[in-house]
Design a protein around this motif. Sequence first.
Motif, mmCIF file in Angstrom:
data_model
loop_
_atom_site.group_PDB
_atom_site.id
_atom_site.type_symbol
_atom_site.label_atom_id
_atom_site.label_comp_id
_atom_site.label_asym_id
_atom_site.label_seq_id
_atom_site.Cartn_x
_atom_site.Cartn_y
_atom_site.Cartn_z
ATOM 1 N N GLU A 1 56.438 28.241 94.275
ATOM 2 C CA GLU A 1 55.839 28.976 93.154
ATOM 3 C C GLU A 1 56.858 29.531 92.151
ATOM 4 N N PRO A 2 57.964 30.144 92.588
ATOM 5 C CA PRO A 2 58.901 30.691 91.587
ATOM 6 C C PRO A 2 59.542 29.625 90.691
ATOM 7 N N LEU A 3 59.634 28.401 91.186
ATOM 8 C CA LEU A 3 60.274 27.328 90.419
ATOM 9 C C LEU A 3 59.269 26.455 89.656
ATOM 10 N N ARG A 4 57.989 26.677 89.883
ATOM 11 C CA ARG A 4 56.966 25.812 89.294
ATOM 12 C C ARG A 4 56.979 25.807 87.766
ATOM 13 N N PRO A 5 57.143 26.944 87.077
ATOM 14 C CA PRO A 5 57.188 26.874 85.608
ATOM 15 C C PRO A 5 58.331 25.997 85.091
ATOM 16 N N ALA A 6 59.473 26.048 85.752
ATOM 17 C CA ALA A 6 60.603 25.204 85.339
ATOM 18 C C ALA A 6 60.286 23.733 85.583
ATOM 19 N N ALA A 7 59.640 23.430 86.709
ATOM 20 C CA ALA A 7 59.275 22.046 87.009
ATOM 21 C C ALA A 7 58.269 21.525 85.986
ATOM 22 N N GLU A 8 57.299 22.353 85.607
ATOM 23 C CA GLU A 8 56.321 21.935 84.600
ATOM 24 C C GLU A 8 56.981 21.721 83.237
ATOM 25 N N ALA A 9 57.918 22.594 82.881
ATOM 26 C CA ALA A 9 58.627 22.435 81.609
ATOM 27 C C ALA A 9 59.449 21.145 81.604
ATOM 28 N N PHE A 10 60.102 20.856 82.730
ATOM 29 C CA PHE A 10 60.902 19.633 82.822
ATOM 30 C C PHE A 10 60.001 18.406 82.756
ATOM 31 N N ASN A 11 58.855 18.463 83.398
ATOM 32 C CA ASN A 11 57.902 17.363 83.344
ATOM 33 C C ASN A 11 57.462 17.106 81.904
#
Length: 68
Positions: free
Chosen positions: A38-48
């Motif tokens: 969960e804490p890294l999910r916004p970064a993963a979505e931005a990278f996607n």
Amino acid sequence: MGRGLEIFFVERGLALASDHAERLAAGRRRRRIDAVPEPLRPAAEAFNTFLLHSRERARRAGTLPRGS
């Protein structure tokens, strides 16, 4: 056989291409993002989003996406 028929009709302008492959890819991307903590999910979505925009920009320009 269904994919072959689709290609045949689409190439001849007798049918529109389905977005089946794109929907499957979107589902795979969503499952991968959901698997990220969960804490890294916004970064993963931005990278996607960045990768998808880069791919689309390269497709429009007729080049290959930049390596990351």
